[in-house]
Design a protein around this motif. Structure first.
Motif, PDB file in Angstrom:
ATOM      1  N   ALA A  89       0.844  -1.099  -0.023  1.00 35.33           N
ATOM      2  CA  ALA A  89       0.038  -0.053  -0.035  1.00 35.33           C
ATOM      3  C   ALA A  89       1.016   1.107  -0.244  1.00 35.33           C
ATOM      4  O   ALA A  89       0.648   2.283  -0.586  1.00 35.33           O
ATOM      5  N   ARG A  90       2.006   1.116   0.732  1.00 39.79           N
ATOM      6  CA  ARG A  90       2.940   2.390   0.717  1.00 39.79           C
ATOM      7  C   ARG A  90       3.402   2.672  -0.671  1.00 39.79           C
ATOM      8  O   ARG A  90       3.520   3.555  -1.224  1.00 39.79           O
ATOM      9  N   GLU A  91       3.830   1.601  -1.283  1.00 42.98           N
ATOM     10  CA  GLU A  91       4.435   1.742  -2.613  1.00 42.98           C
ATOM     11  C   GLU A  91       3.519   2.254  -3.550  1.00 42.98           C
ATOM     12  O   GLU A  91       3.856   2.922  -4.506  1.00 42.98           O
ATOM     13  N   LYS A  92       2.415   1.904  -3.416  1.00 42.52           N
ATOM     14  CA  LYS A  92       1.255   2.391  -4.416  1.00 42.52           C
ATOM     15  C   LYS A  92       0.526   3.446  -4.047  1.00 42.52           C
ATOM     16  O   LYS A  92      -0.686   3.882  -4.404  1.00 42.52           O
ATOM     17  N   ASN A  93       0.973   4.218  -2.864  1.00 40.93           N
ATOM     18  CA  ASN A  93       0.324   5.491  -2.263  1.00 40.93           C
ATOM     19  C   ASN A  93      -1.384   5.185  -2.062  1.00 40.93           C
ATOM     20  O   ASN A  93      -2.110   6.126  -2.159  1.00 40.93           O
ATOM     21  N   ILE A  94      -1.613   4.188  -1.264  1.00 43.64           N
ATOM     22  CA  ILE A  94      -3.025   3.707  -1.123  1.00 43.64           C
ATOM     23  C   ILE A  94      -3.117   3.977   0.513  1.00 43.64           C
ATOM     24  O   ILE A  94      -2.092   3.308   1.406  1.00 43.64           O
ATOM     25  N   VAL A  95      -4.079   4.840   0.982  1.00 41.75           N
ATOM     26  CA  VAL A  95      -4.115   4.874   2.462  1.00 41.75           C
ATOM     27  C   VAL A  95      -4.884   3.594   2.965  1.00 41.75           C
ATOM     28  O   VAL A  95      -5.808   3.167   2.393  1.00 41.75           O
ATOM     29  N   LEU A  96      -4.382   3.070   4.135  1.00 43.73           N
ATOM     30  CA  LEU A  96      -4.835   2.236   4.944  1.00 43.73           C
ATOM     31  C   LEU A  96      -5.232   2.712   6.093  1.00 43.73           C
ATOM     32  O   LEU A  96      -4.642   3.639   6.970  1.00 43.73           O
ATOM     33  N   MET A  97      -6.753   2.205   6.879  1.00 42.03           N
ATOM     34  CA  MET A  97      -7.189   2.594   7.955  1.00 42.03           C
ATOM     35  C   MET A  97      -7.823   1.330   8.522  1.00 42.03           C
ATOM     36  O   MET A  97      -8.322   0.550   7.890  1.00 42.03           O
ATOM     37  N   SER A  98      -8.033   1.454   9.856  1.00 39.27           N
ATOM     38  CA  SER A  98      -8.705   0.487  10.414  1.00 39.27           C
ATOM     39  C   SER A  98      -9.964   0.912  11.407  1.00 39.27           C
ATOM     40  O   SER A  98      -9.467   2.029  12.301  1.00 39.27           O
ATOM     41  N   THR A  99     -11.002   0.524  11.488  1.00 42.03           N
ATOM     42  CA  THR A  99     -12.186   0.786  12.560  1.00 42.03           C
ATOM     43  C   THR A  99     -12.806  -0.245  13.297  1.00 42.03           C
ATOM     44  O   THR A  99     -12.627  -1.306  12.612  1.00 42.03           O
ATOM     45  N   LYS A 100     -13.046  -0.158  14.292  1.00 43.28           N
ATOM     46  CA  LYS A 100     -13.541  -1.273  15.027  1.00 43.28           C
ATOM     47  C   LYS A 100     -15.277  -1.386  14.841  1.00 43.28           C
ATOM     48  O   LYS A 100     -15.722  -2.299  15.198  1.00 43.28           O
TER      49      LYS A 100
END
Length: 114
Positions: A84-95
């Motif tokens: 994801a870092r290589e592809k500039n994709i934001v990753l998030m996590s929610t409960k």
């Protein structure tokens, strides 16, 4: 809707891509089936999913998805974060569950595409 605002609405942890939180998206998609994502997603969307594997990142890259939000407190594995870092994709996590997370975003004005 700005990605940073989405993180606030979902009380989400930003895992990577924090430098892109000013990006705007116009729609959201909630799915654990990447074939459905590929069939129905249009441009400028975020993906909400409970699926944890590299195929999620690959699908996001192919469909030009700006951010992936993992629901139910799930966290991506290291190889997913690296890609994801290589592809500039934001990753998030929610409960939050998928249903509640999608509902909150819809109530805040984020639309789906059909």
């Amino acid at each position: 809707m700005r990605l940073g605002y989405i993180a606030e609405i979902l009380d989400a942890q930003v895992i990577c891509g924090g430098e892109f939180l000013e990006l705007e998206v116009t729609a959201g998609c909630g799915s654990d089936l990447m074939s459905d994502v590929m069939a129905y997603v249009t441009e400028n969307v975020i993906l909400l999913t409970g699926l944890i594997n590299l195929q999620v990142i690959r699908t996001a890259e192919m469909m030009d998805i700006k951010a992936i939000i993992f629901v139910r407190g799930k966290l991506p594995i290291d190889s997913m974060i690296e890609l994801a870092r290589e592809k500039n994709i934001v990753l998030m996590s929610t409960k939050l569950s998928m249903f509640i997370a999608c509902g909150r975003l819809y109530n805040a004005g984020l639309q789906g595409k059909s």
